[in-house]
Design an enzyme around this catalytic site. Structure first.
Site, PDB file in Angstrom:
ATOM      1  N   LYS A 185       0.722  -1.159  -0.123  1.00 31.23           N
ATOM      2  CA  LYS A 185      -0.090   0.062   0.030  1.00 31.23           C
ATOM      3  C   LYS A 185       0.872   1.269  -0.053  1.00 31.23           C
ATOM      4  O   LYS A 185       1.515   1.608   0.996  1.00 31.23           O
ATOM      5  CB  LYS A 185      -0.763  -0.046   1.101  1.00 31.23           C
ATOM      6  CG  LYS A 185      -1.915   1.056   0.727  1.00 31.23           C
ATOM      7  CD  LYS A 185      -2.576   1.547   2.416  1.00 31.23           C
ATOM      8  CE  LYS A 185      -1.844   2.690   3.190  1.00 31.23           C
ATOM      9  NZ  LYS A 185      -1.884   4.060   2.485  1.00 31.23           N
ATOM     10  N   GLU A 259      10.295   0.776  10.258  1.00 34.21           N
ATOM     11  CA  GLU A 259      11.524   1.924  10.290  1.00 34.21           C
ATOM     12  C   GLU A 259      10.590   3.040  10.212  1.00 34.21           C
ATOM     13  O   GLU A 259       9.867   3.690   9.382  1.00 34.21           O
ATOM     14  CB  GLU A 259      11.986   1.622   8.561  1.00 34.21           C
ATOM     15  CG  GLU A 259      13.107   2.332   8.567  1.00 34.21           C
ATOM     16  CD  GLU A 259      13.271   3.632   8.051  1.00 34.21           C
ATOM     17  OE1 GLU A 259      13.130   4.791   8.801  1.00 34.21           O
ATOM     18  OE2 GLU A 259      13.060   4.105   6.802  1.00 34.21           O
ATOM     19  N   CYS A 293      13.485  10.324   6.952  1.00 28.45           N
ATOM     20  CA  CYS A 293      13.494   9.989   8.459  1.00 28.45           C
ATOM     21  C   CYS A 293      14.844   9.964   8.844  1.00 28.45           C
ATOM     22  O   CYS A 293      14.864  10.188  10.169  1.00 28.45           O
ATOM     23  CB  CYS A 293      12.721   8.520   8.460  1.00 28.45           C
ATOM     24  SG  CYS A 293      13.666   7.620   7.236  1.00 28.45           S
ATOM     25  N   GLU A 390      10.165  15.196  15.795  1.00 27.24           N
ATOM     26  CA  GLU A 390      10.432  15.146  14.304  1.00 27.24           C
ATOM     27  C   GLU A 390       9.681  16.200  13.452  1.00 27.24           C
ATOM     28  O   GLU A 390       8.466  16.144  13.679  1.00 27.24           O
ATOM     29  CB  GLU A 390      10.220  13.555  13.906  1.00 27.24           C
ATOM     30  CG  GLU A 390      10.598  13.506  12.271  1.00 27.24           C
ATOM     31  CD  GLU A 390      10.470  11.968  11.788  1.00 27.24           C
ATOM     32  OE1 GLU A 390       9.607  11.532  12.241  1.00 27.24           O
ATOM     33  OE2 GLU A 390      11.316  11.686  11.236  1.00 27.24           O
TER      34      GLU A 390
END
Lengths: 484, 309
Positions: A185, A259, A293, A390
């Protein structure tokens, strides 16, 4: 002659290499089919122009995809000799290279990233992952993962919007090479290159059902992750969703690799090769608009050179070119979505409220689309939100340190642990730092380098499992250490 | 900053070795990235004319004759007889004995005459000979002196000797501008290039130049990147501008444009001027003209539509 200034004239890449269809279905069992969910639009974040209507998969569509993958797994793919699987994976890599320009332009249209990055990084690295894993398909017993490593079955894979094609490659290439079939997906804001990849699978005559693509938002992803027929879940994305996935699969037989987010430290010592360090800092945080990331979003700079580094960094930032992502000279493209832009705006406002000093180069933002100027915060404390959360945008926080021990302590003082960078001319210090830093990747005198042969993954809230290299194979094999 | 009275070789060594190092991989990657800028249409036209105006049209052959030099000067003044809008070049660069000829041929233009003095290209002569070589060229009318540094002294760590020699030649130049050739192909490492650049600037160079053109590799993008960083940092430190001249091996418009991109993005647009950036080249002009004609007419002509010298 005209005044002394080098103005680059527009140098746009042509869109004509891409034939966008008005609407796309799901890719199930080798064919495009309609979805049963409410379809959605994918837009170009640089202009807000709708690109295509995309079908959404509901639970029944996901079920059909998983069943197709299961049938393909038991009847064809798991029985096929590795050397035969390798041919398919290799063929996919070749077709990706042949259609590289088309993939790059579509990626840039759908994601908003600069064409020079999709052209020079995303597509070549994605193809490299298929090439690399094609080489492993018939050599798995030599990977050091046991004498007879077995595939797991059907992999349910959910990928993010920052590197749509590259993350697809990271997921699909090892899964296919190790004999698994997949249902993938893509993110709802960037599904188009995955659908073009589905065409590539057709072109490569990949047996039906080996690769299935289901488009949709969170509900589709949840249906896939929770589906009983899935043997392995692989997810790249936010820590919040990662935690939900970990909860959902807890107690099941499913293997999982996650991850997730990061808040990487890029550490500059006073003996660093300073111009290259500045370049690495820029690459670390402004590459892909900071939608990375493992972005080096915390600059930890030794106090004795902090002013000089910041001054040089600001001068370098003044030469970054923001604008039309299809222009070959654009360095900073569009933020992927309005939601993401809102989050960046909110966090930078918090940065100012917490007492940080904000700076951006003079920068004209286009009228339409989602844009955010490259930004650096100085006078940041370890406790500020911009230093801990983040941001996933082109925003750098500068912190200082005085000793290597302090650098290590500050770098590790985060719930994340995905990557770090060390800039020093002293080799012994690089190695000592790499040993001390709790991060999956530590780059020395470089940043944001990706290679299919090198394992990638994190500690703590950055997830578990590795992708790439031999470690990445283990995550798709029963006799291997799947859950590192 | 460095009081000349207190200047010892040890002090100079400590200072030059205290400059930040250069990471080779990062430096070359940055140079390569700048080389991918896409310069089209109006930007390309501007770059071509700017590049032409920055050329030191050069002939440095043992076989040079008066006729050859006069012919080169004619081309320097009027590169394209069919298109008078073509700018003239910045200077003509010749051996010492041809300075008078060039000066005469360029009378009435504002094109400079540059002479390679100081026992070019090896630099292997005694200081008095080098100084005489220099004053001889200046007396013959040279506006610019291109000197070579003593690479042997540099590589053996006798920085003070190199420094003193540049200072002495600078004095012998009088009004003439001094370009200091580092011969980066013989210095080999980027750290050396950075140190040699700073050494030349400390000693009073008006320009720092990569190469004689007689040693391979000559000018490269990474070496020029280091030198542009050096002049940029020098200005930040002292307020003074120093020019940069890559020389040798730059033959195509595409290459020249890459250098201009680097000038703009590394040193800054202030350096995009023949006073502060030059190309040492003999065959680059022809390709710039071809590309210029292509932009004007939409079609490529051919090498026979530009003069060879």
């Amino acid at each position: 002659m005209t005044p002394k200034k080098f103005d680059y004239a527009p140098a746009p890449e042509s869109r004509s290499v891409v034939s966008l269809q008005p609407s796309y279905g799901l890719f199930v069992n080798g064919e495009f089919v309609d979805g049963h969910g409410a379809s959605f639009k994918s837009i170009n974040p640089a202009t807000e122009e709708p690109l295509a209507e995309v079908a959404a998969a509901d639970a029944s569509d996901v079920d059909a995809a998983v069943r197709a993958a299961r049938t393909a797994y038991t009847r064809v793919w798991s029985r096929m000799p590795g050397s035969e699987r390798a041919k398919y994976v290799y063929r996919i890599a070749r077709i990706m290279q042949e259609r590289a320009r088309e993939l790059a332009v579509l990626e840039t249209l759908d994601n908003g990233k600069p064409i020079k990055e999709s052209r020079d990084v995303d597509v070549p690295t994605a193809a490299a992952h298929f090439f690399y894993h094609a080489g492993w398909a018939d050599k798995l017993e030599h990977a050091g993962l046991g004498p007879d490593p077995r595939s797991l079955g059907v992999a349910g894979q959910v990928i993010p919007w920052n590197f749509p094609l590259l993350m697809l490659a990271w997921k699909i290439a090892p899964a296919l090479a190790t004999g698994n079939t997949v249902v993938l997906k893509p993110a709802e804001t960037t599904p188009l290159t995955a659908l073009l990849f589905a065409e590539i699978c057709q072109q490569a005559d990949l047996p039906p059902g080996v690769v299935n693509i289901v488009t949709g938002a969170g509900d589709t992803g949840r249906a896939l992750v929770e589906h009983d027929g899935v043997d392995k879940v692989a997810f790249t994305g936010s820590t919040e969703v990662g935690k939900a996935i970990a909860r959902a699969v807890a107690g099941t037989r499913k293997r999982v690799t996650l991850e997730l987010g990061g808040k990487a430290a890029n550490i500059v010592f006073d003996d660093a090769p300073i111009d290259q360090a500045v370049e690495g800092v820029v690459n670390g945080i402004f590459f892909n608009q900071g939608h990375v990331c493992c972005a080096g979003s915390r600059l930890l700079v030794q106090e004795s050179v902090a002013d000089e580094v910041v001054r040089r960094l600001q001068r370098r930032m003044s030469t970054l070119r923001l604008g039309d992502p299809l222009d070959k000279n654009t360095d900073i493209g569009a933020i992927n979505s309005a939601e993401q832009l809102d989050r960046i705006v909110e966090l930078t406002a918090a940065g100012e409220a917490d007492g940080g000093t904000r700076w951006s180069p003079p920068c004209e933002l286009p009228d339409r689309g989602f844009w955010f100027a490259p930004t650096v915060f100085t006078d940041v404390s370890q406790t500020d939100r911009i230093a801990t959360e983040e941001i996933f945008g082109p925003v750098l926080s500068v912190l200082t340190f005085r000793t290597p021990q302090e650098a290590v302590a500050k770098a590790n003082n985060t719930p994340y642990g995905l990557s770090a960078g060390v800039w020093t001319e002293k080799g012994s210090r690089s190695l000592w730092m790499a040993d001390q830093l709790r991060a999956g990747v530590v780059w020395a005198n470089t940043f944001n380098r990706f290679d299919p042969t090198s394992p990638f993954g994190g500690y703590k809230e950055s997830g578990y499992g590795r992708e790439g290299g031999v470690h990445g194979l283990a995550a798709y094999l029963a006799d291997g250490e799947g859950d590192l | 900053m460095l009081g000349v009275s207190a200047l010892t070789n040890a002090a100079l060594t400590t200072w030059l070795h205290g400059l930040p190092g250069v990471d080779q991989v990062g430096c070359e990657a940055r140079a390569a990235a700048l080389g991918t800028r896409s310069v089209k249409t109006t930007a390309k036209a501007w770059a071509i004319d700017t590049a032409i105006s920055m050329i030191d049209l050069t002939t440095l052959e043992g076989a040079d004759t008066e006729g050859k030099v006069r012919s080169l000067c004619a081309k320097a003044a009027r590169p394209d007889p069919l298109d008078p809008s073509t700018p003239h070049v910045a200077a003509v660069c010749v051996y010492n004995d041809m300075v008078g000829v060039a000066k005469d041929a360029l009378a009435g233009t504002d094109i400079h005459v540059a002479a390679v003095a100081t026992a070019f290209p090896s630099g292997r002569a005694s200081l008095p000979v080098k100084l005489l070589d220099t004053s001889d060229a200046v007396a013959a009318g040279a506006d610019e002196i291109d000197m070579v540094i003593d690479r042997g002294a540099f590589l053996s760590g006798r920085y003070r000797d190199v420094f003193d020699e540049i200072v002495a030649v600078k004095e012998a130049c009088g009004e003439a501008h001094l370009k200091v050739i580092l011969e980066t192909g013989e210095l080999v490492t980027y750290d050396n290039v950075r140190r040699a650049s700073w050494l030349a600037m400390l000693a009073g160079a008006d320009f720092i130049k990569t190469s004689t053109g007689k040693v391979q590799p000559a000018a490269t993008l990474p070496v020029t990147l280091i030198m542009l960083e050096a002049v940029r940092d020098w200005r930040e430190l002292t307020g003074e501008m120093v020019g940069v001249k890559p020389a040798g091996g730059i033959r195509t418009t595409k290459d020249a444009v890459k250098y201009l991109v680097m000038v703009s993005e590394v040193a800054g647009d202030d350096w995009l001027d023949p006073d502060w950036f030059r190309f040492g080249a003999s065959s680059l002009l022809g390709d710039l003209q071809l590309q210029r004609q292509k932009l004007a007419t939409g079609a490529y002509s051919g090498p026979d539509y530009v003069t060879i010298d």
